[in-house]
Design a protein around this motif. Structure first.
Motif, mmCIF file in Angstrom:
data_model
loop_
_atom_site.group_PDB
_atom_site.id
_atom_site.type_symbol
_atom_site.label_atom_id
_atom_site.label_comp_id
_atom_site.label_asym_id
_atom_site.label_seq_id
_atom_site.Cartn_x
_atom_site.Cartn_y
_atom_site.Cartn_z
ATOM 1 N N GLU A 311 0.833 -1.203 0.000
ATOM 2 C CA GLU A 311 0.000 0.000 0.000
ATOM 3 C C GLU A 311 0.868 1.255 0.000
ATOM 4 O O GLU A 311 0.532 2.261 -0.643
ATOM 5 C CB GLU A 311 -0.924 -0.005 1.219
ATOM 6 N N LEU A 314 2.216 1.753 -3.498
ATOM 7 C CA LEU A 314 1.172 2.246 -4.392
ATOM 8 C C LEU A 314 0.864 3.716 -4.115
ATOM 9 O O LEU A 314 0.602 4.490 -5.030
ATOM 10 C CB LEU A 314 -0.088 1.403 -4.245
ATOM 11 N N ALA A 315 0.897 4.102 -2.843
ATOM 12 C CA ALA A 315 0.646 5.501 -2.502
ATOM 13 C C ALA A 315 1.697 6.399 -3.146
ATOM 14 O O ALA A 315 1.384 7.488 -3.673
ATOM 15 C CB ALA A 315 0.642 5.677 -0.985
ATOM 16 N N GLU A 318 0.989 6.662 -6.865
ATOM 17 C CA GLU A 318 -0.143 7.547 -7.136
ATOM 18 C C GLU A 318 0.241 9.016 -6.922
ATOM 19 O O GLU A 318 -0.237 9.904 -7.638
ATOM 20 C CB GLU A 318 -1.322 7.154 -6.254
ATOM 21 N N TYR A 360 -2.821 -5.030 -6.143
ATOM 22 C CA TYR A 360 -2.563 -3.704 -6.690
ATOM 23 C C TYR A 360 -3.347 -3.461 -7.970
ATOM 24 O O TYR A 360 -3.635 -2.297 -8.323
ATOM 25 C CB TYR A 360 -1.060 -3.512 -6.899
ATOM 26 N N ALA A 362 -6.458 -3.963 -8.388
ATOM 27 C CA ALA A 362 -7.704 -3.321 -7.979
ATOM 28 C C ALA A 362 -7.483 -1.850 -7.654
ATOM 29 O O ALA A 362 -8.331 -0.997 -7.966
ATOM 30 C CB ALA A 362 -8.296 -4.052 -6.769
ATOM 31 N N ARG A 363 -6.354 -1.535 -7.025
ATOM 32 C CA ARG A 363 -6.063 -0.150 -6.643
ATOM 33 C C ARG A 363 -5.923 0.748 -7.881
ATOM 34 O O ARG A 363 -6.315 1.930 -7.860
ATOM 35 C CB ARG A 363 -4.774 -0.138 -5.813
ATOM 36 N N LEU A 364 -5.385 0.203 -8.977
ATOM 37 C CA LEU A 364 -5.167 0.984 -10.196
ATOM 38 C C LEU A 364 -6.149 0.613 -11.302
ATOM 39 O O LEU A 364 -5.894 0.849 -12.480
ATOM 40 C CB LEU A 364 -3.733 0.770 -10.697
ATOM 41 N N ALA A 392 -12.882 -4.976 -10.401
ATOM 42 C CA ALA A 392 -11.894 -4.752 -9.339
ATOM 43 C C ALA A 392 -12.407 -5.310 -8.026
ATOM 44 O O ALA A 392 -13.541 -5.042 -7.619
ATOM 45 C CB ALA A 392 -11.610 -3.265 -9.199
ATOM 46 N N ASP A 394 -12.925 -5.690 -4.047
ATOM 47 C CA ASP A 394 -13.009 -4.729 -2.947
ATOM 48 C C ASP A 394 -12.468 -5.324 -1.647
ATOM 49 O O ASP A 394 -12.672 -4.762 -0.575
ATOM 50 C CB ASP A 394 -14.437 -4.227 -2.754
ATOM 51 N N GLY A 396 -9.196 -5.940 -1.162
ATOM 52 C CA GLY A 396 -7.852 -5.445 -0.922
ATOM 53 C C GLY A 396 -6.824 -6.568 -0.826
ATOM 54 O O GLY A 396 -6.970 -7.636 -1.435
#
Length: 442
Positions: A311, A314-315, A318, A360, A362-364, A392, A394, A396
């Protein structure tokens, strides 16, 4: 087996009759009652008997044992137009019975626990650099996480009924041994035996499963595509695993190794994979590839002193995208192209309705899915592609640990005797005389 609990021989052989194993019948009937209450809600003993095909005397005996094991409870009286004194209804309880799932992956250890009704009791993840640690060190950390989780559950008054550990690799589920987990550097690691010797389970059974398979089960039961009988789940981790649900059942294969989609070769001129081969799919779409393209100074395997949870990585990616770093969009687009191409092979093979993107991915998803869908339509067989789409997840990064906990719940539902009778409860009654398997529900 006949409904009266006796066995009959097959065609062409003398018909022999004998008593069925009463303990087996008893377990089956306990499971029948427990599942019935879980699926249909509070019921009187009479209603349970009528709806399951068991006789009322048997239901009374079974209910007494399930109460003693803390799996059901009695609730307020049910009237429902009944004549005479109303009886207390039976309902699923299990609030003191916990199911613990854990996952050890390249850069974290996760824990997830529920009670029998599905109430979430624990859900946490800790950063841990398993990629650069010996298996012994990783198992020490895993054992520490298990002890921490058990202690936290004990403070809630919950006793753990079972533990399942998710690992990204090929697993011999009968022995709890990780045959090979390339991204962890594990080969022939007896996870189940090591954890048992570490005395972390307190006589609680420990099983080991593949992370993608367990995540796929979680998606099938409680995710965005819950109930979809044909789906593929992709983990979206450093390594890419796949869990395949076909016809409502997990596809395991002859040795339980089905779903190792990350090691399907897609580019003969590509990079070397952690498995030792060239051009595997995960070398094109794994999180390590994206990190290397966008933040090469923090790439996996650089022995960075700071352990980063996915996470956090990924932060940072982003943030760079928001700041206008052109490398980010270029890298995500490149990953999306290869994601769609590889997914086309899966659709051609398994004909799923949905491809669930986890981790990841799902995050993108907002940027990955349009590119991947275009490539999927380009490379897939037209008929099957038209009815398949990406979604995607949910859940996580906890999908695998959630699915691992679900395995424990299923084990208890299938055999309630795996949960001990509470010390404060009356001894469970002997099986009712003449107890037999239930008639088919009417």
């Amino acid at each position: 087996m006949r409904r009266d609990g006796t066995w009959s021989s097959g065609p062409g052989t003398p018909n022999r009759r004998g008593p069925a194993d009463q303990a087996t019948v008893r377990r089956s009937n306990l499971a029948l009652v427990l599942r019935h209450l879980r699926e249909h809600g509070a019921r009187s003993r009479s209603a349970v008997a009528a709806e399951t095909g068991l006789n009322k005397t048997t239901v009374t005996s079974l209910a007494s044992e399930l109460l003693a094991r803390g799996l059901i409870k009695e609730t307020g009286p049910q009237y429902a137009g009944a004549v005479g004194r109303p009886g207390l209804a039976l309902a699923l309880d299990g609030s003191g019975v916990g199911a613990l799932g854990l996952e050890v992956n390249v850069d974290y250890i996760a824990a997830f626990a529920t009670d029998l009704s599905g109430r979430v009791l624990l859900d946490w993840r800790i950063s841990f650099n398993a990629m650069n640690c010996a298996p012994e060190r990783s198992l020490d950390e895993l054992a520490k996480a298990i002890r921490q989780a058990i202690n936290e559950l004990a403070l809630l008054g919950v006793t753990v009924a079972g533990i399942t550990v998710a690992v990204p690799g090929l697993i011999d589920t009968t022995t709890g041994t990780v045959d090979v987990a390339p991204n962890l550097g594990w080969y022939g690691v007896p996870v189940g035996n090591v954890l048992s010797r570490a005395d972390v389970s307190r006589d609680v059974p420990v099983t080991v499963g593949n992370d993608a398979n367990l995540a796929a089960l979680a998606e099938f039961t409680s995710g965005v595509a819950a109930g979809t009988p044909d789906l593929v789940y992709l983990t979206g981790e450093v390594g890419i695993g796949g869990g395949i649900i076909a016809g409502g059942r997990l596809l395991g294969g002859a040795d339980g190794f089905a779903g190792e989609v990350g090691h399907v070769p897609v580019d003969p001129a590509g990079d070397r994979c952690g498995c030792g081969r060239i051009g595997c799919w995960e070398t094109k779409v794994g999180l390590a590839v994206l990190v290397r393209m966008v933040t090469p100074e923090r790439a996996y395997g650089t022995h960075d002193a700071v352990v980063r949870d996915p996470e956090e990585r990924l932060a940072e990616i982003e943030q760079r995208r928001a700041a206008g770093d052109p490398r980010v969009n270029e890298a995500i687009t490149e990953v999306g192209r290869w994601l769609g191409r590889g997914a086309a092979t899966l659709v051609n093979l398994f004909n799923p309705r949905v491809i669930v993107l986890g981790g990841y991915f799902a995050r993108l998803a907002d940027q990955l899915i349009p590119v991947a869908q275009t490539e999927l339509e380009r490379w897939g067989v037209a008929g099957s592609i038209a009815r398949c789409s990406f979604v995607a997840s949910d859940l996580g990064f906890c999908a695998a640990s959630r699915g691992a906990a679900g395995i424990v719940v299923e084990r208890v539902l299938s055999d309630p005797t795996t949960v001990d009778i509470r010390a404060s409860a009356m001894p469970a009654p002997e099986p009712a005389t003449g107890e037999s398997a239930a008639d088919p529900p009417r």
